[in-house]
Design a protein around this motif. Structure first.
Motif, PDB file in Angstrom:
ATOM      1  N   TYR A  95      29.960  32.176  45.832  1.00 16.53           N
ATOM      2  CA  TYR A  95      31.108  32.464  46.661  1.00 16.53           C
ATOM      3  C   TYR A  95      31.616  33.759  46.136  1.00 16.53           C
ATOM      4  CZ  TYR A  95      30.794  27.043  47.221  1.00 16.53           C
ATOM      5  OH  TYR A  95      30.755  25.872  47.380  1.00 16.53           O
ATOM      6  N   CYS A  96      32.194  34.491  47.153  1.00 19.01           N
ATOM      7  CA  CYS A  96      32.995  35.485  46.722  1.00 19.01           C
ATOM      8  C   CYS A  96      34.527  35.113  46.816  1.00 19.01           C
ATOM      9  CB  CYS A  96      32.905  36.806  47.283  1.00 19.01           C
ATOM     10  SG  CYS A  96      33.145  36.743  49.197  1.00 19.01           S
ATOM     11  N   ALA A  97      35.286  36.051  45.928  1.00 15.74           N
ATOM     12  CA  ALA A  97      36.792  35.686  45.917  1.00 15.74           C
ATOM     13  C   ALA A  97      37.583  36.934  45.822  1.00 15.74           C
ATOM     14  CB  ALA A  97      37.046  34.763  44.688  1.00 15.74           C
ATOM     15  N   ALA A  98      38.749  36.731  46.281  1.00 15.26           N
ATOM     16  CA  ALA A  98      39.629  37.920  46.096  1.00 15.26           C
ATOM     17  C   ALA A  98      40.930  37.508  45.449  1.00 15.26           C
ATOM     18  CB  ALA A  98      40.200  38.577  47.599  1.00 15.26           C
ATOM     19  N   GLY A  99      41.529  38.276  44.551  1.00 16.35           N
ATOM     20  CA  GLY A  99      42.558  37.966  43.948  1.00 16.35           C
ATOM     21  C   GLY A  99      43.241  38.877  42.720  1.00 16.35           C
ATOM     22  N   ARG A 100      44.307  38.656  42.246  1.00 12.22           N
ATOM     23  CA  ARG A 100      44.897  39.622  41.387  1.00 12.22           C
ATOM     24  C   ARG A 100      46.192  38.894  40.649  1.00 12.22           C
ATOM     25  NH1 ARG A 100      47.941  43.195  46.174  1.00 12.22           N
ATOM     26  NH2 ARG A 100      49.037  41.414  47.125  1.00 12.22           N
ATOM     27  N   SER A 101      45.852  37.457  40.218  1.00 11.83           N
ATOM     28  CA  SER A 101      46.989  36.583  39.716  1.00 11.83           C
ATOM     29  C   SER A 101      46.639  36.524  38.294  1.00 11.83           C
ATOM     30  CB  SER A 101      46.896  35.420  40.311  1.00 11.83           C
ATOM     31  OG  SER A 101      47.015  35.737  41.754  1.00 11.83           O
ATOM     32  N   GLY A 102      47.243  37.388  37.391  1.00 12.34           N
ATOM     33  CA  GLY A 102      47.284  37.430  36.029  1.00 12.34           C
ATOM     34  C   GLY A 102      45.976  37.821  35.286  1.00 12.34           C
ATOM     35  N   PRO A 103      45.712  37.727  33.958  1.00 13.99           N
ATOM     36  CA  PRO A 103      44.702  38.652  33.261  1.00 13.99           C
ATOM     37  C   PRO A 103      43.330  37.750  33.153  1.00 13.99           C
ATOM     38  CG  PRO A 103      46.062  37.557  31.814  1.00 13.99           C
ATOM     39  CD  PRO A 103      46.642  36.923  33.106  1.00 13.99           C
ATOM     40  N   TYR A 104      43.299  36.634  33.682  1.00 13.72           N
ATOM     41  CA  TYR A 104      42.004  35.932  33.348  1.00 13.72           C
ATOM     42  C   TYR A 104      41.314  35.855  34.513  1.00 13.72           C
ATOM     43  CZ  TYR A 104      44.930  34.381  29.439  1.00 13.72           C
ATOM     44  OH  TYR A 104      45.503  34.439  28.355  1.00 13.72           O
ATOM     45  N   TYR A 105      40.257  36.802  34.849  1.00 13.06           N
ATOM     46  CA  TYR A 105      39.706  37.201  36.100  1.00 13.06           C
ATOM     47  C   TYR A 105      38.486  36.026  36.111  1.00 13.06           C
ATOM     48  CZ  TYR A 105      36.820  39.707  32.597  1.00 13.06           C
ATOM     49  OH  TYR A 105      36.243  40.188  31.506  1.00 13.06           O
ATOM     50  N   GLU A 106      38.059  35.484  35.042  1.00 16.02           N
ATOM     51  CA  GLU A 106      36.881  34.594  34.896  1.00 16.02           C
ATOM     52  C   GLU A 106      37.358  33.141  35.399  1.00 16.02           C
ATOM     53  OE1 GLU A 106      38.392  35.909  32.377  1.00 16.02           O
ATOM     54  OE2 GLU A 106      38.645  34.669  30.690  1.00 16.02           O
ATOM     55  N   THR A 107      38.589  33.058  35.892  1.00 14.21           N
ATOM     56  CA  THR A 107      38.766  31.722  36.037  1.00 14.21           C
ATOM     57  C   THR A 107      39.177  31.617  37.441  1.00 14.21           C
ATOM     58  OG1 THR A 107      41.405  32.107  35.812  1.00 14.21           O
ATOM     59  CG2 THR A 107      40.139  31.298  33.936  1.00 14.21           C
ATOM     60  N   SER A 108      39.049  30.442  38.181  1.00 18.01           N
ATOM     61  CA  SER A 108      39.341  30.268  39.479  1.00 18.01           C
ATOM     62  C   SER A 108      40.745  30.714  40.007  1.00 18.01           C
ATOM     63  CB  SER A 108      39.068  28.898  39.998  1.00 18.01           C
ATOM     64  OG  SER A 108      37.686  28.715  39.918  1.00 18.01           O
ATOM     65  N   ASP A 109      41.525  30.457  39.183  1.00 20.33           N
ATOM     66  CA  ASP A 109      43.157  30.521  39.323  1.00 20.33           C
ATOM     67  C   ASP A 109      43.664  32.201  39.579  1.00 20.33           C
ATOM     68  OD1 ASP A 109      44.272  27.840  37.240  1.00 20.33           O
ATOM     69  OD2 ASP A 109      43.450  27.573  39.075  1.00 20.33           O
ATOM     70  N   TYR A 110      42.729  32.924  38.881  1.00 25.75           N
ATOM     71  CA  TYR A 110      43.079  34.462  39.578  1.00 25.75           C
ATOM     72  C   TYR A 110      42.792  34.744  40.811  1.00 25.75           C
ATOM     73  CZ  TYR A 110      42.419  39.292  38.829  1.00 25.75           C
ATOM     74  OH  TYR A 110      42.556  40.628  39.041  1.00 25.75           O
ATOM     75  N   TYR A 111      42.250  34.034  41.506  1.00 24.54           N
ATOM     76  CA  TYR A 111      41.788  34.254  42.977  1.00 24.54           C
ATOM     77  C   TYR A 111      42.678  33.607  44.116  1.00 24.54           C
ATOM     78  CZ  TYR A 111      38.182  36.548  40.317  1.00 24.54           C
ATOM     79  OH  TYR A 111      37.422  37.226  39.273  1.00 24.54           O
ATOM     80  N   ASN A 112      43.047  34.155  45.091  1.00 29.09           N
ATOM     81  CA  ASN A 112      44.046  33.635  46.015  1.00 29.09           C
ATOM     82  C   ASN A 112      43.033  33.525  47.335  1.00 29.09           C
ATOM     83  OD1 ASN A 112      45.541  36.373  44.666  1.00 29.09           O
ATOM     84  ND2 ASN A 112      46.728  34.658  44.967  1.00 29.09           N
ATOM     85  N   TYR A 113      41.895  33.986  47.397  1.00 27.93           N
ATOM     86  CA  TYR A 113      41.151  33.802  48.894  1.00 27.93           C
ATOM     87  C   TYR A 113      39.658  33.700  48.522  1.00 27.93           C
ATOM     88  CZ  TYR A 113      45.244  36.057  50.940  1.00 27.93           C
ATOM     89  OH  TYR A 113      46.735  36.304  50.932  1.00 27.93           O
ATOM     90  N   TRP A 114      39.009  32.862  49.079  1.00 33.37           N
ATOM     91  CA  TRP A 114      37.643  32.258  48.818  1.00 33.37           C
ATOM     92  C   TRP A 114      37.030  32.346  49.988  1.00 33.37           C
ATOM     93  CZ3 TRP A 114      35.595  31.389  43.892  1.00 33.37           C
ATOM     94  CH2 TRP A 114      36.659  31.025  43.115  1.00 33.37           C
ATOM     95  N   GLY A 115      35.652  32.816  50.295  1.00 31.70           N
ATOM     96  CA  GLY A 115      34.658  32.557  51.058  1.00 31.70           C
ATOM     97  C   GLY A 115      34.011  31.405  51.230  1.00 31.70           C
ATOM     98  N   GLN A 116      33.121  30.804  52.148  1.00 35.11           N
ATOM     99  CA  GLN A 116      32.596  29.705  52.348  1.00 35.11           C
ATOM    100  C   GLN A 116      31.245  29.335  51.416  1.00 35.11           C
ATOM    101  OE1 GLN A 116      32.107  32.347  54.311  1.00 35.11           O
ATOM    102  NE2 GLN A 116      29.810  32.111  54.545  1.00 35.11           N
ATOM    103  N   GLY A 117      30.855  30.293  51.154  1.00 34.66           N
ATOM    104  CA  GLY A 117      29.586  30.444  50.148  1.00 34.66           C
ATOM    105  C   GLY A 117      28.517  30.622  50.802  1.00 34.66           C
TER     106      GLY A 117
END
Length: 124
Positions: A95-117
């Motif tokens: 899956y690719c994901a786009a985000g900018r939420s906080g410092p922990y880029y290795e966590t899912s919570d950082y990302y706001n948008y996801w592809g279908q895989g």
């Protein structure tokens, strides 16, 4: 809003290479950092790689470091994952994901948008 579509997955043999692409549509792609995650059957989704919005910095999970390369082309609204020396344990939906939420880029919570895989299967 950013819409992401992955492509490039497939069935390959151990030692082969694949390049995944993630095409983005919508506003502001170049404002987002991008990540790749993967999920194998029966396992949790895990971080693979991350690239900053400018492409100047990349980060990898230890399991793929030296074999995978993440890159992006902001003019084409696309992020890539070049995967070399593939192993059977790389088999997963990617899956690719786009985000900018906080410092922990290795966590899912950082990302706001996801592809279908896209499925990657590596045979031994």
């Amino acid at each position: 809003q950013v819409h992401l579509v992955e492509s490039g997955g497939g069935l390959v043999q151990a030692g082969d290479s694949l390049r995944l692409s993630c095409a983005a549509s919508g506003r502001g792609f170049s404002n987002y950092a991008m990540g790749w995650f993967r999920q194998a059957p029966g396992k949790e989704r895990e971080f693979v790689a991350h690239i900053t919005w400018s492409g100047s910095s990349q980060y990898y999970d230890n399991s793929v470091k030296g074999r995978f390369t993440i890159s992006r082309d902001n003019a084409k609204n696309t992020v890539y994952l070049q995967m070399n020396s593939l192993k059977p344990e790389d088999t997963a939906v990617y899956y690719c994901a786009a985000g900018r939420s906080g410092p922990y880029y290795e966590t899912s919570d950082y990302y706001n948008y996801w592809g279908q895989g896209t499925q990657v299967t590596v045979s031994s």
